[in-house]
Design a protein around this motif. Structure first.
Motif, PDB file in Angstrom:
ATOM      1  N   GLY A 142      -2.482   0.656   8.640  1.00  0.00           N
ATOM      2  CA  GLY A 142      -1.942   0.855   7.072  1.00  0.00           C
ATOM      3  C   GLY A 142      -3.135   2.132   7.146  1.00  0.00           C
ATOM      4  N   ASP A 143      -2.571   2.377   5.833  1.00  0.00           N
ATOM      5  CA  ASP A 143      -3.345   3.444   4.712  1.00  0.00           C
ATOM      6  C   ASP A 143      -4.348   2.793   4.132  1.00  0.00           C
ATOM      7  OD1 ASP A 143      -4.471   5.945   3.830  1.00  0.00           O
ATOM      8  OD2 ASP A 143      -2.502   6.562   3.273  1.00  0.00           O
ATOM      9  N   TRP A 144      -5.858   3.200   3.879  1.00  0.00           N
ATOM     10  CA  TRP A 144      -6.561   1.879   3.049  1.00  0.00           C
ATOM     11  C   TRP A 144      -7.102   3.363   2.414  1.00  0.00           C
ATOM     12  CZ3 TRP A 144      -7.246  -2.883   3.955  1.00  0.00           C
ATOM     13  CH2 TRP A 144      -6.276  -3.683   4.923  1.00  0.00           C
ATOM     14  N   GLY A 173       5.283  15.845   0.535  1.00  0.00           N
ATOM     15  CA  GLY A 173       6.021  15.895  -0.533  1.00  0.00           C
ATOM     16  C   GLY A 173       5.319  15.513  -2.185  1.00  0.00           C
ATOM     17  N   GLU A 174       4.854  14.479  -1.875  1.00  0.00           N
ATOM     18  CA  GLU A 174       3.696  14.603  -3.173  1.00  0.00           C
ATOM     19  C   GLU A 174       4.508  13.297  -4.017  1.00  0.00           C
ATOM     20  OE1 GLU A 174       2.123  17.066  -5.839  1.00  0.00           O
ATOM     21  OE2 GLU A 174       0.124  17.655  -4.393  1.00  0.00           O
ATOM     22  N   VAL A 175       5.352  12.302  -3.427  1.00  0.00           N
ATOM     23  CA  VAL A 175       6.455  11.684  -3.572  1.00  0.00           C
ATOM     24  C   VAL A 175       5.217  10.576  -4.617  1.00  0.00           C
ATOM     25  CG1 VAL A 175       8.190   9.771  -3.739  1.00  0.00           C
ATOM     26  CG2 VAL A 175       8.271  11.767  -2.309  1.00  0.00           C
ATOM     27  N   PRO A 176       5.253   9.740  -5.894  1.00  0.00           N
ATOM     28  CA  PRO A 176       4.950   8.586  -6.227  1.00  0.00           C
ATOM     29  C   PRO A 176       4.417   7.844  -5.477  1.00  0.00           C
ATOM     30  CG  PRO A 176       6.145  10.649  -7.859  1.00  0.00           C
ATOM     31  CD  PRO A 176       6.351  11.072  -6.618  1.00  0.00           C
ATOM     32  N   ALA A 177       3.895   6.934  -5.675  1.00  0.00           N
ATOM     33  CA  ALA A 177       3.791   6.177  -4.494  1.00  0.00           C
ATOM     34  C   ALA A 177       5.230   4.721  -4.874  1.00  0.00           C
ATOM     35  CB  ALA A 177       2.167   5.361  -4.123  1.00  0.00           C
ATOM     36  N   HIS A 178       4.910   4.901  -6.004  1.00  0.00           N
ATOM     37  CA  HIS A 178       6.080   3.357  -6.666  1.00  0.00           C
ATOM     38  C   HIS A 178       7.047   3.607  -6.137  1.00  0.00           C
ATOM     39  CE1 HIS A 178       6.315   6.431 -10.264  1.00  0.00           C
ATOM     40  NE2 HIS A 178       7.701   5.226 -10.442  1.00  0.00           N
ATOM     41  N   GLU A 179       8.027   4.895  -6.340  1.00  0.00           N
ATOM     42  CA  GLU A 179       8.896   5.902  -5.963  1.00  0.00           C
ATOM     43  C   GLU A 179       9.520   5.459  -4.386  1.00  0.00           C
ATOM     44  OE1 GLU A 179      10.057   9.122  -7.539  1.00  0.00           O
ATOM     45  OE2 GLU A 179       9.724   8.809  -9.658  1.00  0.00           O
ATOM     46  N   THR A 180       8.081   5.203  -3.225  1.00  0.00           N
ATOM     47  CA  THR A 180       8.747   5.089  -2.295  1.00  0.00           C
ATOM     48  C   THR A 180       9.422   3.597  -1.634  1.00  0.00           C
ATOM     49  OG1 THR A 180       6.462   3.799  -1.287  1.00  0.00           O
ATOM     50  CG2 THR A 180       6.916   6.697  -1.925  1.00  0.00           C
ATOM     51  N   GLY A 181       9.697   2.642  -1.771  1.00  0.00           N
ATOM     52  CA  GLY A 181       9.940   1.358  -2.192  1.00  0.00           C
ATOM     53  C   GLY A 181       8.578   0.769  -1.043  1.00  0.00           C
ATOM     54  N   GLN A 182       8.012   0.870  -0.622  1.00  0.00           N
ATOM     55  CA  GLN A 182       6.948   0.301   0.254  1.00  0.00           C
ATOM     56  C   GLN A 182       6.174  -0.021  -0.831  1.00  0.00           C
ATOM     57  OE1 GLN A 182       4.475   3.107   2.812  1.00  0.00           O
ATOM     58  NE2 GLN A 182       6.582   2.823   3.808  1.00  0.00           N
ATOM     59  N   LYS A 183       5.535  -1.918  -0.581  1.00  0.00           N
ATOM     60  CA  LYS A 183       4.826  -2.593  -0.130  1.00  0.00           C
ATOM     61  C   LYS A 183       3.400  -2.492  -0.302  1.00  0.00           C
ATOM     62  CE  LYS A 183       7.980  -7.010  -0.482  1.00  0.00           C
ATOM     63  NZ  LYS A 183       8.893  -7.911   0.395  1.00  0.00           N
ATOM     64  N   PHE A 184       2.307  -2.574  -1.968  1.00  0.00           N
ATOM     65  CA  PHE A 184       1.435  -2.623  -1.574  1.00  0.00           C
ATOM     66  C   PHE A 184      -0.168  -3.893  -1.943  1.00  0.00           C
ATOM     67  CE2 PHE A 184       3.165   1.245  -3.699  1.00  0.00           C
ATOM     68  CZ  PHE A 184       2.810   2.051  -2.706  1.00  0.00           C
ATOM     69  N   HIS A 185      -0.827  -3.768  -1.002  1.00  0.00           N
ATOM     70  CA  HIS A 185      -1.551  -4.732  -1.030  1.00  0.00           C
ATOM     71  C   HIS A 185      -2.606  -4.324  -1.869  1.00  0.00           C
ATOM     72  CE1 HIS A 185      -4.207  -8.130   0.952  1.00  0.00           C
ATOM     73  NE2 HIS A 185      -4.904  -7.318   1.093  1.00  0.00           N
ATOM     74  N   PHE A 186      -2.765  -3.800  -2.432  1.00  0.00           N
ATOM     75  CA  PHE A 186      -3.862  -3.220  -3.962  1.00  0.00           C
ATOM     76  C   PHE A 186      -3.624  -2.037  -4.040  1.00  0.00           C
ATOM     77  CE2 PHE A 186      -7.293  -5.418  -1.637  1.00  0.00           C
ATOM     78  CZ  PHE A 186      -7.550  -6.482  -2.162  1.00  0.00           C
ATOM     79  N   TYR A 187      -3.320  -1.693  -5.102  1.00  0.00           N
ATOM     80  CA  TYR A 187      -2.967  -0.723  -6.025  1.00  0.00           C
ATOM     81  C   TYR A 187      -3.639  -0.479  -7.399  1.00  0.00           C
ATOM     82  CZ  TYR A 187       0.001   3.749  -7.190  1.00  0.00           C
ATOM     83  OH  TYR A 187       0.398   4.823  -7.572  1.00  0.00           O
ATOM     84  N   ASN A 188      -4.717   0.323  -7.862  1.00  0.00           N
ATOM     85  CA  ASN A 188      -5.145  -0.710  -9.348  1.00  0.00           C
ATOM     86  C   ASN A 188      -6.231   0.339  -8.640  1.00  0.00           C
ATOM     87  OD1 ASN A 188      -7.614  -1.961  -8.620  1.00  0.00           O
ATOM     88  ND2 ASN A 188      -6.297  -3.290  -7.494  1.00  0.00           N
ATOM     89  N   CYS A 195      -2.300   0.146   1.888  1.00  0.00           N
ATOM     90  CA  CYS A 195      -0.926   0.030   1.982  1.00  0.00           C
ATOM     91  C   CYS A 195      -1.057  -0.935   3.630  1.00  0.00           C
ATOM     92  CB  CYS A 195      -0.005   1.604   2.176  1.00  0.00           C
ATOM     93  SG  CYS A 195       2.001   1.006   2.786  1.00  0.00           S
ATOM     94  N   ARG A 196      -0.310  -1.512   3.872  1.00  0.00           N
ATOM     95  CA  ARG A 196      -0.818  -2.729   5.345  1.00  0.00           C
ATOM     96  C   ARG A 196       0.694  -2.103   6.180  1.00  0.00           C
ATOM     97  NH1 ARG A 196      -2.820  -8.356   4.173  1.00  0.00           N
ATOM     98  NH2 ARG A 196      -0.444  -8.717   3.147  1.00  0.00           N
ATOM     99  N   ASN A 197       0.859  -1.986   7.063  1.00  0.00           N
ATOM    100  CA  ASN A 197       2.011  -1.292   7.696  1.00  0.00           C
ATOM    101  C   ASN A 197       2.821  -2.419   7.827  1.00  0.00           C
ATOM    102  OD1 ASN A 197       1.336   1.268   8.285  1.00  0.00           O
ATOM    103  ND2 ASN A 197       0.067   0.662  10.426  1.00  0.00           N
ATOM    104  N   SER A 198       2.253  -3.698   7.924  1.00  0.00           N
ATOM    105  CA  SER A 198       2.904  -4.882   8.228  1.00  0.00           C
ATOM    106  C   SER A 198       3.429  -5.181   7.476  1.00  0.00           C
ATOM    107  CB  SER A 198       1.488  -6.048   9.338  1.00  0.00           C
ATOM    108  OG  SER A 198       0.724  -6.216   7.553  1.00  0.00           O
ATOM    109  N   ASP A 199       3.579  -4.768   5.936  1.00  0.00           N
ATOM    110  CA  ASP A 199       4.367  -5.633   4.833  1.00  0.00           C
ATOM    111  C   ASP A 199       5.499  -4.315   4.512  1.00  0.00           C
ATOM    112  OD1 ASP A 199       2.509  -6.561   4.338  1.00  0.00           O
ATOM    113  OD2 ASP A 199       1.265  -5.598   3.238  1.00  0.00           O
ATOM    114  N   GLN A 200       5.972  -3.082   5.472  1.00  0.00           N
ATOM    115  CA  GLN A 200       6.459  -2.698   5.215  1.00  0.00           C
ATOM    116  C   GLN A 200       7.781  -2.833   6.327  1.00  0.00           C
ATOM    117  OE1 GLN A 200       6.121  -0.968   2.816  1.00  0.00           O
ATOM    118  NE2 GLN A 200       3.879  -1.508   3.153  1.00  0.00           N
ATOM    119  N   LYS A 201       9.187  -2.906   6.230  1.00  0.00           N
ATOM    120  CA  LYS A 201      10.220  -2.604   6.415  1.00  0.00           C
ATOM    121  C   LYS A 201      10.614  -2.349   7.461  1.00  0.00           C
ATOM    122  CE  LYS A 201      13.158  -4.527   3.027  1.00  0.00           C
ATOM    123  NZ  LYS A 201      14.442  -4.900   2.626  1.00  0.00           N
TER     124      LYS A 201
END
Length: 220
Positions: A142-144, A173-188, A195-201
């Motif tokens: 994923g992206d750590w 494209g600088e799309v805000p992370a929360h607008e991508t529809g992806q799930k985040f393991h941490f975001y604070n 972002c873990r690849n295993s959490d994404q559709k």
């Protein structure tokens, strides 16, 4: 006197990015900047357990908790993390909130917890924004984009260890992370973005970059 004046000038130069960064935010989705809410403690473990459920907390604090937080943190009222308590937690996520059941514990009773959420925030004054960082790519697990790793790998940047805010966007494209529809393991702002690849559709995260908002301090 000269030394004190020099320190003040350096501080002013560093914080000179404040107005510029705020100006750059204009015309951009301000809700892409996230920070922690205050702590909430609506329940005590006197019945079935400690039920800090998100739906109840959001209804009771509609102006303090966003409808779609990207992260959650729970600690005991004494300040211990969930990991430190060793207790079994029934629910611990941004959808259900935090639920600890007494029946799941060896002692038959949960400790008393408080929770907070990572939500869009209004940026206060005297904030110095860091540059954008992109230390990882989603080619592996994923992206750590860990704050602790960024601090170690970029000592010359004087990255603050306790930022107030975090902003994450896609590299493309600088799309805000929360607008991508992806799930985040941490975001604070305390840990950064994971972002873990295993959490994404789709089976793969997008490539993100992050930056942090730090408090400008003037030394006496």
């Amino acid at each position: 006197m000269t030394k004190k004046l020099s320190l003040t000038i350096v501080a002013l130069l560093l914080c000179g990015f404040v107005r510029l960064s705020q100006q750059k935010q204009e015309g951009r989705n301000i809700h892409s900047v996230y920070g922690w809410t205050e702590w909430f403690d609506r329940d005590n473990p006197v019945g079935n357990g400690d039920m800090e459920d998100f739906s109840s907390l959001q209804k009771e604090n509609p102006w303090k908790i966003c409808q779609d937080p990207v992260d959650i943190e729970a600690r005991t009222l004494r300040g211990c993390s969930v990991q430190e308590t060793g207790e079994k937690i029934y629910r611990y996520d941004t959808v259900f909130g935090f639920i600890c059941r007494n029946s799941d514990q060896r002692s038959q009773k949960c400790q008393d917890y408080k929770v907070r959420f990572s939500c869009p925030v209004n940026i206060q004054e005297n904030v110095r924004w860091t540059k954008w960082y992109n230390q990882d790519h989603p080619s592996g697990s994923g992206d750590w984009e860990y704050l602790s790793s960024l601090i170690k790998e970029n000592p010359e940047d004087n990255l603050c260890s306790h930022p107030l805010y975090i902003e994450a966007v896609t590299v493309d494209g600088e799309v805000p992370a929360h607008e991508t529809g992806q799930k985040f393991h941490f975001y604070n702002p305390d840990k950064g973005l994971v972002c873990r690849n295993s959490d994404q559709k789709s089976g793969k995260c997008k490539d993100y970059k992050v930056r942090f908002g730090c408090t400008c301090r003037f030394d006496d």
